[in-house]
Write an enzyme that holds these catalytic residues in place. Sequence first.
Site, PDB file in Angstrom:
ATOM      1  N   SER A 282      65.244  19.170  13.677  1.00 58.40           N
ATOM      2  CA  SER A 282      64.282  19.570  12.670  1.00 58.40           C
ATOM      3  C   SER A 282      65.117  20.020  11.480  1.00 58.40           C
ATOM      4  CB  SER A 282      63.438  20.708  13.221  1.00 58.40           C
ATOM      5  OG  SER A 282      62.330  20.937  12.396  1.00 58.40           O
TER       6      SER A 282
ATOM      7  N   GLU B 146      61.266  15.334  19.894  1.00 56.31           N
ATOM      8  CA  GLU B 146      61.922  15.950  18.735  1.00 56.31           C
ATOM      9  C   GLU B 146      63.312  16.449  19.130  1.00 56.31           C
ATOM     10  OE1 GLU B 146      59.776  19.265  17.060  1.00 56.31           O
ATOM     11  OE2 GLU B 146      61.631  20.062  16.209  1.00 56.31           O
TER      12      GLU B 146
ATOM     13  N   ARG C  51      61.087  20.921  27.773  1.00 53.63           N
ATOM     14  CA  ARG C  51      60.804  22.245  27.224  1.00 53.63           C
ATOM     15  C   ARG C  51      61.254  23.299  28.223  1.00 53.63           C
ATOM     16  NH1 ARG C  51      57.413  24.070  23.248  1.00 53.63           N
ATOM     17  NH2 ARG C  51      56.521  22.009  22.916  1.00 53.63           N
TER      18      ARG C  51
ATOM     19  N   ARG D 264      67.132  17.151  25.058  1.00 54.34           N
ATOM     20  CA  ARG D 264      66.372  15.938  24.740  1.00 54.34           C
ATOM     21  C   ARG D 264      67.296  14.766  24.424  1.00 54.34           C
ATOM     22  NH1 ARG D 264      61.513  18.965  21.379  1.00 54.34           N
ATOM     23  NH2 ARG D 264      60.757  20.163  23.174  1.00 54.34           N
TER      24      ARG D 264
ATOM     25  N   ARG E 141      64.149  30.823  24.444  1.00 46.87           N
ATOM     26  CA  ARG E 141      62.789  30.846  23.925  1.00 46.87           C
ATOM     27  C   ARG E 141      61.804  31.158  25.039  1.00 46.87           C
ATOM     28  NH1 ARG E 141      62.965  25.819  19.556  1.00 46.87           N
ATOM     29  NH2 ARG E 141      64.834  26.590  18.506  1.00 46.87           N
TER      30      ARG E 141
END
Length: 422
Positions: A351, A348, A276, A390, A261
Amino acid sequence: MIDLVALRKDPEAFAVAWKLRGMDVDVTALVEADTKVRQLKTESENKRSEANAASKSIGQAAREGKDIGEAKEAARLLGEEAKELNEKRESLEKELHDQLLGLPNPCLSDVPHGAGENDNVAGEQWGSVPGFTFAPKPHWELATELDIIDFERGSKMSGSGFVVYKGMGARLNRALINFFLQTLVDEEGYTELNVPLLVRPETMQGTGQLPKFGDQLYHCQEDDLYLIPTAEVPVTNFYANEILDAEQLPCKMTAHTPCFRREAGAAGVGTRGITRVHQFDKVEMVWLTKPEDTEKNLLELRSNAEKLLQKLGLHYRILDLCTGDTGFSAAHTYDLEVWSPGTGTWLEVSSCSTFTDFQSRRAKLRYRPEKGAKPELLYTLNGSGLALPRCLIAILETYQQEDGSIEIPDVLKPFMGLDAIS
RNA sequence: GGAAGGAUGGCAGAGCGGUUGAAUGCGCUGGUCUUGAAAACCAGUAUACCUUUGCAGGUAUCCAGGGUUCGAAUCCCUGUCCUUCCGCCA
């Protein structure tokens, strides 16, 4: 992509749904364009029909040895007119189609209303905030002291946002991947896929990353291939343009892949460590289902992800995303957030969403409800199971000891071959 | 990377530029026959969209996109994929 026929029938319902997502869409203009397209289509088809008939009679006349010179010219003109009308229709239709591609999936009726992330509804929590007799450290300190993540050498080679997992860090990452995959395959009936990490533009369009979010993707220009931001892309597109039998559903697939990403625009958003990064590992769960009971399926999918967190003994909470924070392609999303004792924040890690037929329409994913019946669009769902960095953060911070060592959760011990990292 | 060949309906497999949406076989569905089944025979059997209340009609689709032509599955160009051979290579 939304259903144009449904939009035609009830444009106001779509306007309301998009409004809930914070978008003002001129649905009247869309409907008008659609009407115009269909009108042009009828006109061009009628003209084409005339031209076809003319050609046919020329063929007849030619076989009978009659003169066809004049008829040819007339037929040519008819053909040209038909072509012109059709080209007009095509450009208008493409314009409309491009607009539709940029419009998000309306949320399901039970999604909480809200403008943004502050309006998400925090649901149940599992476990409790771990207590410490000392001040728990953040993961980047623990990892650096234990020499299991090398931040500096990662950015030396590739820039900020790239890290190197080293020694027991690399092993812990690998252990998590294996634990996730094995649990999903052996206990939940998923089929494991190992998929390409580079995909074509049309594959990206199938799941909704393109055309709207191209700036978040790494692109290999020479070959016009994109690095996947999630395994959702190749796994959901696995059956693209195919028609499945009803017995094949629900089809549960899982895959581990690195995810790439660009995080354009997210630079410097106060994230230290590996919260991130531009490249990370993730295990993804994808379901292809019949259209019925999608909320029930979503809960089951979510429970698969929860089970992984529970087995790891990590404190987490469920977030029911509101209309304003639900992703572009999703109709309903639950996020799972894990507790980070070192920073005192929620992260998070999963999802879980249903996309209804939004992705299926783009990727042409269909199934036949019964033998001999017409093919229909199926529904797609997916969820992380789970995002690695995470989880790794939560493990390091939750299981840290006063001396800086890390206890290994029981379920990971077989994969690690040791009880602690020190 | 170089060379050659190929892609047609659920499958197999035809198809001189002109009533070809496409022969034929298999499969599938229905029917006749049979106590039942099989066999045989008969009939039907692609998809999408548009117009229409309906009946019905129309358009497009023979990998995809362009082109030639009054007319293209058929001719030309480009792309994708598959096969074979050569080269390179984990």
